[in-house]
Design a protein around this motif. Structure first.
Motif, short mmCIF file in Angstrom:
data_model
loop_
_atom_site.label_atom_id
_atom_site.label_comp_id
_atom_site.label_asym_id
_atom_site.label_seq_id
_atom_site.Cartn_x
_atom_site.Cartn_y
_atom_site.Cartn_z
N ASP A 107 -5.07 1.99 -3.61
CA ASP A 107 -4.69 2.33 -2.30
C ASP A 107 -5.03 4.02 -2.14
OD1 ASP A 107 -2.60 3.66 -3.63
OD2 ASP A 107 -0.96 2.26 -3.00
N ASN A 108 -4.46 4.59 -1.12
CA ASN A 108 -4.77 5.89 -0.90
C ASN A 108 -4.24 6.83 -2.04
OD1 ASN A 108 -6.17 5.46 1.12
ND2 ASN A 108 -4.50 5.53 2.63
N ASP A 109 -3.23 6.56 -2.72
CA ASP A 109 -2.64 6.95 -3.96
C ASP A 109 -3.22 6.73 -5.47
OD1 ASP A 109 -1.02 8.43 -2.24
OD2 ASP A 109 0.65 6.59 -1.99
N ASN A 110 -4.31 5.91 -5.26
CA ASN A 110 -4.95 5.61 -6.28
C ASN A 110 -4.16 4.62 -7.30
OD1 ASN A 110 -7.47 6.19 -6.00
ND2 ASN A 110 -7.56 7.50 -8.12
N ARG A 111 -3.21 3.66 -6.58
CA ARG A 111 -2.33 2.77 -7.08
C ARG A 111 -3.10 1.42 -7.01
NH1 ARG A 111 1.33 -1.09 -6.85
NH2 ARG A 111 3.19 -0.73 -8.02
N ILE A 112 -3.02 0.82 -8.04
CA ILE A 112 -3.59 -0.63 -8.15
C ILE A 112 -2.95 -1.29 -7.21
CG2 ILE A 112 -4.33 -2.70 -9.26
CD1 ILE A 112 -4.31 -0.52 -11.91
N ILE A 113 -3.51 -1.99 -6.23
CA ILE A 113 -2.86 -2.84 -5.02
C ILE A 113 -2.37 -4.26 -5.62
CG2 ILE A 113 -3.30 -3.94 -2.96
CD1 ILE A 113 -5.46 -1.78 -2.00
N ASN A 114 -1.29 -4.43 -5.53
CA ASN A 114 -0.76 -5.55 -5.93
C ASN A 114 -0.23 -5.75 -7.44
OD1 ASN A 114 -0.32 -6.90 -3.29
ND2 ASN A 114 -2.28 -7.82 -3.37
N SER A 115 -0.25 -4.55 -7.99
CA SER A 115 0.02 -4.46 -9.49
C SER A 115 1.61 -4.65 -9.48
CB SER A 115 -0.68 -3.35 -10.06
OG SER A 115 -0.02 -3.17 -11.24
N THR A 116 1.97 -5.32 -10.77
CA THR A 116 3.42 -5.33 -10.76
C THR A 116 3.85 -4.30 -11.95
OG1 THR A 116 3.36 -7.17 -12.20
CG2 THR A 116 4.13 -7.47 -9.91
#
Length: 158
Positions: free
Chosen positions: A108-117
């Motif tokens: 996402d825009n924060d460089n967080r892996i999308i849908n990662s738990t």
């Protein structure tokens, strides 16, 4: 929570230092193996005929720095086409899970892996490096597989 997670991480680094381990194989190969947290499997592969069939075999413990390292490696070694992800996933970090979520969904825009738990799935690599990984690399999901013969069979299929 983030401060607590960082503190626990620092304590683990001191009490349970885990060396970065990887082994170089055949530089002409387009296949890599990631054994996740299975150090025993990593060493078995290093000492088997498989090492002559793959470019590199290594482990992946973290959903951030570890994945960053994989992304950077494949971007600098354009010959790599396939990563076989095998071994036991890291309890708590779920780095294998995050690697596949990155492959499928990006960041996402924060460089967080999308849908990662995973607890800290934030990457520092460039978006263009992630796009290359998603487009040019094939991930093979053998998470939880530690049978070296089955892994060898999968290599021979590629």
């Amino acid at each position: 929570m983030n401060k607590l997670t960082n503190t626990i991480g620092k304590i683990c680094e001191i009490l349970l230092p885990i060396p970065e381990e990887f082994y170089i194989g055949n530089s002409d190969s387009s296949i890599c193996i990631c054994t996740l947290s299975s150090i025993k499997l990593l060493k078995e592969i290093k000492n088997s005929e498989i090492i002559d069939k793959v470019a590199i075999v290594g482990r992946l413990f973290t959903e951030n720095k570890g994945i960053d390292s994989i992304i950077k490696y494949v971007n600098h070694h354009k010959k790599i086409e396939t990563i076989i992800v095998c071994g036991k996933d890291v309890w708590g970090h779920k780095s294998g899970h995050s690697l596949f979520q990155l492959y499928k969904n990006g960041v996402d825009n924060d460089n967080r892996i999308i849908n990662s738990t995973s607890p800290e799935p934030f990457l520092t690599v460039l978006e263009s490096e992630i796009k290359y990984f998603q487009k040019e690399i094939t991930l093979v999901n053998l998470i939880d597989e530690t049978n070296i013969k089955l892994i060898l069979n999968k290599i021979q299929e590629n």
